[in-house]
Scaffold this motif. Structure first.
Motif, PDB file in Angstrom:
ATOM      1  N   LEU A  68       0.900  -1.248   0.128  1.00 28.61           N
ATOM      2  CA  LEU A  68       0.012   0.076  -0.078  1.00 28.61           C
ATOM      3  C   LEU A  68       1.026   1.111   0.173  1.00 28.61           C
ATOM      4  CD1 LEU A  68      -2.928  -1.016   2.424  1.00 28.61           C
ATOM      5  CD2 LEU A  68      -3.183  -0.295   0.163  1.00 28.61           C
ATOM      6  N   LYS A  69       1.941   1.195   0.807  1.00 28.09           N
ATOM      7  CA  LYS A  69       2.770   2.411   0.912  1.00 28.09           C
ATOM      8  C   LYS A  69       3.554   2.571  -0.608  1.00 28.09           C
ATOM      9  CE  LYS A  69       3.777   2.092   5.908  1.00 28.09           C
ATOM     10  NZ  LYS A  69       4.923   1.931   6.881  1.00 28.09           N
ATOM     11  N   GLY A  70       3.583   1.654  -1.159  1.00 31.21           N
ATOM     12  CA  GLY A  70       4.226   1.770  -2.435  1.00 31.21           C
ATOM     13  C   GLY A  70       3.354   2.408  -3.807  1.00 31.21           C
ATOM     14  N   LEU A  71       1.881   2.639  -3.516  1.00 34.54           N
ATOM     15  CA  LEU A  71       0.872   3.153  -4.453  1.00 34.54           C
ATOM     16  C   LEU A  71       0.748   4.640  -4.386  1.00 34.54           C
ATOM     17  CD1 LEU A  71      -1.864   0.720  -3.830  1.00 34.54           C
ATOM     18  CD2 LEU A  71      -0.318   0.721  -5.411  1.00 34.54           C
ATOM     19  N   ASP A  72       0.322   5.153  -5.417  1.00 31.55           N
ATOM     20  CA  ASP A  72      -0.080   6.606  -5.311  1.00 31.55           C
ATOM     21  C   ASP A  72      -1.074   6.917  -4.129  1.00 31.55           C
ATOM     22  OD1 ASP A  72       1.562   6.945  -7.364  1.00 31.55           O
ATOM     23  OD2 ASP A  72      -0.135   6.878  -8.953  1.00 31.55           O
ATOM     24  N   GLU A  73      -1.094   8.046  -3.609  1.00 30.80           N
ATOM     25  CA  GLU A  73      -1.854   8.508  -2.624  1.00 30.80           C
ATOM     26  C   GLU A  73      -3.411   8.284  -3.002  1.00 30.80           C
ATOM     27  OE1 GLU A  73      -2.882  12.222   0.151  1.00 30.80           O
ATOM     28  OE2 GLU A  73      -1.366  12.419  -1.021  1.00 30.80           O
ATOM     29  N   VAL A  74      -3.703   8.704  -4.249  1.00 32.38           N
ATOM     30  CA  VAL A  74      -5.352   8.433  -4.678  1.00 32.38           C
ATOM     31  C   VAL A  74      -5.689   6.881  -4.601  1.00 32.38           C
ATOM     32  CG1 VAL A  74      -5.331  10.472  -5.859  1.00 32.38           C
ATOM     33  CG2 VAL A  74      -4.601   8.624  -7.310  1.00 32.38           C
ATOM     34  N   GLU A  75      -4.863   5.939  -5.031  1.00 30.91           N
ATOM     35  CA  GLU A  75      -4.887   4.780  -5.087  1.00 30.91           C
ATOM     36  C   GLU A  75      -4.966   4.076  -3.585  1.00 30.91           C
ATOM     37  OE1 GLU A  75      -3.163   3.234  -9.295  1.00 30.91           O
ATOM     38  OE2 GLU A  75      -1.785   3.272  -7.518  1.00 30.91           O
ATOM     39  N   ARG A  76      -4.281   4.668  -2.638  1.00 27.97           N
ATOM     40  CA  ARG A  76      -3.967   4.157  -1.355  1.00 27.97           C
ATOM     41  C   ARG A  76      -5.360   4.752  -0.744  1.00 27.97           C
ATOM     42  NH1 ARG A  76       1.232   6.215  -0.697  1.00 27.97           N
ATOM     43  NH2 ARG A  76       0.342   7.943   0.277  1.00 27.97           N
ATOM     44  N   HIS A  77      -5.852   5.741  -0.936  1.00 26.17           N
ATOM     45  CA  HIS A  77      -7.219   6.348  -0.248  1.00 26.17           C
ATOM     46  C   HIS A  77      -8.403   5.498  -0.977  1.00 26.17           C
ATOM     47  CE1 HIS A  77      -9.728   9.176   1.386  1.00 26.17           C
ATOM     48  NE2 HIS A  77     -10.567   9.205   0.237  1.00 26.17           N
ATOM     49  N   ALA A  78      -8.404   5.000  -2.123  1.00 22.81           N
ATOM     50  CA  ALA A  78      -9.524   4.218  -2.713  1.00 22.81           C
ATOM     51  C   ALA A  78      -9.578   3.045  -1.973  1.00 22.81           C
ATOM     52  CB  ALA A  78      -9.357   4.311  -3.988  1.00 22.81           C
ATOM     53  N   ILE A  79      -8.520   2.180  -1.922  1.00 25.67           N
ATOM     54  CA  ILE A  79      -8.174   0.834  -1.243  1.00 25.67           C
ATOM     55  C   ILE A  79      -8.453   1.239   0.187  1.00 25.67           C
ATOM     56  CG2 ILE A  79      -6.921  -0.920  -0.554  1.00 25.67           C
ATOM     57  CD1 ILE A  79      -5.230  -0.186  -3.344  1.00 25.67           C
ATOM     58  N   GLY A  80      -8.128   2.129   0.963  1.00 25.47           N
ATOM     59  CA  GLY A  80      -8.334   2.390   2.333  1.00 25.47           C
ATOM     60  C   GLY A  80      -9.861   2.425   2.562  1.00 25.47           C
ATOM     61  N   LYS A  81     -10.592   3.070   1.823  1.00 32.32           N
ATOM     62  CA  LYS A  81     -11.879   3.341   1.558  1.00 32.32           C
ATOM     63  C   LYS A  81     -12.802   2.207   1.757  1.00 32.32           C
ATOM     64  CE  LYS A  81     -15.463   6.310  -0.359  1.00 32.32           C
ATOM     65  NZ  LYS A  81     -15.929   7.454  -1.308  1.00 32.32           N
ATOM     66  N   ASP A  82     -12.280   1.556   0.917  1.00 35.21           N
ATOM     67  CA  ASP A  82     -13.147  -0.049   0.836  1.00 35.21           C
ATOM     68  C   ASP A  82     -12.877  -0.892   1.610  1.00 35.21           C
ATOM     69  OD1 ASP A  82     -14.426   0.790  -1.598  1.00 35.21           O
ATOM     70  OD2 ASP A  82     -12.803  -0.110  -3.112  1.00 35.21           O
ATOM     71  N   LEU A  83     -11.598  -1.011   2.382  1.00 37.82           N
ATOM     72  CA  LEU A  83     -11.383  -1.691   3.466  1.00 37.82           C
ATOM     73  C   LEU A  83     -12.098  -1.154   4.708  1.00 37.82           C
ATOM     74  CD1 LEU A  83      -7.440  -2.133   3.093  1.00 37.82           C
ATOM     75  CD2 LEU A  83      -9.156  -3.761   2.919  1.00 37.82           C
ATOM     76  N   LEU A  84     -12.431   0.185   4.843  1.00 36.62           N
ATOM     77  CA  LEU A  84     -13.176   0.741   5.849  1.00 36.62           C
ATOM     78  C   LEU A  84     -14.806   0.371   5.758  1.00 36.62           C
ATOM     79  CD1 LEU A  84     -12.887   2.389   8.433  1.00 36.62           C
ATOM     80  CD2 LEU A  84     -13.298   4.366   7.143  1.00 36.62           C
ATOM     81  N   ARG A  85     -14.973   0.021   4.229  1.00 36.03           N
ATOM     82  CA  ARG A  85     -16.488  -0.058   4.358  1.00 36.03           C
ATOM     83  C   ARG A  85     -16.612  -1.472   4.813  1.00 36.03           C
ATOM     84  NH1 ARG A  85     -17.500   1.139  -1.647  1.00 36.03           N
ATOM     85  NH2 ARG A  85     -19.208  -0.136  -1.494  1.00 36.03           N
ATOM     86  N   ALA A  86     -15.661  -2.465   4.370  1.00 39.33           N
ATOM     87  CA  ALA A  86     -15.821  -3.769   4.687  1.00 39.33           C
ATOM     88  C   ALA A  86     -15.735  -4.156   6.330  1.00 39.33           C
ATOM     89  CB  ALA A  86     -14.749  -4.680   4.202  1.00 39.33           C
ATOM     90  N   GLN A  87     -15.143  -3.196   6.952  1.00 36.61           N
ATOM     91  CA  GLN A  87     -14.913  -3.187   8.427  1.00 36.61           C
ATOM     92  C   GLN A  87     -16.078  -3.032   8.958  1.00 36.61           C
ATOM     93  OE1 GLN A  87     -10.951  -0.683   8.683  1.00 36.61           O
ATOM     94  NE2 GLN A  87     -11.161  -2.025  10.682  1.00 36.61           N
ATOM     95  N   TRP A  88     -16.838  -2.031   8.406  1.00 38.43           N
ATOM     96  CA  TRP A  88     -18.310  -1.288   9.033  1.00 38.43           C
ATOM     97  C   TRP A  88     -19.360  -2.296   8.662  1.00 38.43           C
ATOM     98  CZ3 TRP A  88     -19.017   1.466  13.030  1.00 38.43           C
ATOM     99  CH2 TRP A  88     -18.282   2.296  13.478  1.00 38.43           C
ATOM    100  N   ARG A  89     -19.325  -2.872   7.526  1.00 38.80           N
ATOM    101  CA  ARG A  89     -20.546  -3.429   6.946  1.00 38.80           C
ATOM    102  C   ARG A  89     -20.184  -5.012   6.927  1.00 38.80           C
ATOM    103  NH1 ARG A  89     -21.357   0.243   1.872  1.00 38.80           N
ATOM    104  NH2 ARG A  89     -21.718   2.101   2.837  1.00 38.80           N
ATOM    105  N   TRP A  90     -19.154  -5.549   7.547  1.00 41.75           N
ATOM    106  CA  TRP A  90     -18.958  -6.960   7.444  1.00 41.75           C
ATOM    107  C   TRP A  90     -20.138  -7.739   8.329  1.00 41.75           C
ATOM    108  CZ3 TRP A  90     -15.570  -9.423   4.877  1.00 41.75           C
ATOM    109  CH2 TRP A  90     -15.298 -10.900   5.149  1.00 41.75           C
ATOM    110  N   PRO A  91     -20.505  -8.838   7.545  1.00 42.16           N
ATOM    111  CA  PRO A  91     -20.201  -9.698   6.212  1.00 42.16           C
ATOM    112  C   PRO A  91     -20.941  -8.706   5.102  1.00 42.16           C
ATOM    113  CG  PRO A  91     -21.912 -10.886   7.366  1.00 42.16           C
ATOM    114  CD  PRO A  91     -21.481  -9.940   8.320  1.00 42.16           C
ATOM    115  N   ILE A  92     -20.038  -8.572   4.000  1.00 41.38           N
ATOM    116  CA  ILE A  92     -20.563  -7.722   2.845  1.00 41.38           C
ATOM    117  C   ILE A  92     -20.374  -8.607   1.729  1.00 41.38           C
ATOM    118  CG2 ILE A  92     -18.505  -6.725   2.736  1.00 41.38           C
ATOM    119  CD1 ILE A  92     -20.016  -4.240   2.078  1.00 41.38           C
ATOM    120  N   GLY A  93     -21.266  -8.584   0.838  1.00 45.75           N
ATOM    121  CA  GLY A  93     -21.252  -9.190  -0.286  1.00 45.75           C
ATOM    122  C   GLY A  93     -20.856  -8.236  -1.737  1.00 45.75           C
TER     123      GLY A  93
END
Length: 142
Positions: free
Chosen positions: A51-76
């Motif tokens: 993740l640290k090797g990616l661009d900031e916008v890419e890191r942010h997008a992935i982090g946002k999806d990981l956060l969504r999974a944390q709050w909505r688990w289990p998610i499909g």
């Protein structure tokens, strides 16, 4: 003391007791499942390093999806696709027109980020799944 005032005082005490005696979170309230990164025997965290090797916008997008999974688990789908053997794939379409995948598992009340990669083919490459399964076994036996 006035009987009406006495009744009010008893109700207030009862409500106060109920508020302070209930320490658990009700099941219907949303709660965040902690996400941890897999740590290898040498102490490195491959997903965090990736993740640290990616661009900031890419890191942010992935982090946002990981956060969504944390709050909505289990998610499909379309965010999270189940893979065989207890693996899940967090699917992120990056703003740079690439596609990222983070392979996770649910273990002891945590989501564990096992492996991540930029997807280049239509199907998930077997070597990526194999590496995630190997790390899943390592995490479960520690």
């Amino acid at each position: 003391m006035n009987p009406a005032r006495m009744a009010w005082k008893n109700r207030a005490t009862k409500v106060l007791f109920m508020v302070h005696s209930k320490r658990t979170v009700p099941e219907d309230l949303p709660h965040k499942i902690p996400l941890i990164f897999f740590r290898s025997g040498s102490g490195t965290e491959p997903v965090r390093d990736w993740l640290k090797g990616l661009d900031e916008v890419e890191r942010h997008a992935i982090g946002k999806d990981l956060l969504r999974a944390q709050w909505r688990w289990p998610i499909g789908m379309p965010l999270c696709r189940p893979m065989a053997g207890g693996l899940w794939e967090i699917r992120t379409d990056l703003p740079t027109k690439r596609t990222a995948r983070v392979l996770i598992c649910h273990y002891r009340g945590h989501l564990v980020a096992l492996h991540a990669f930029i997807k280049k083919t239509r199907s998930t490459p077997p070597e990526e799944l194999e590496l995630a399964r190997k790390r899943q076994k390592e995490a479960e036996y520690e």
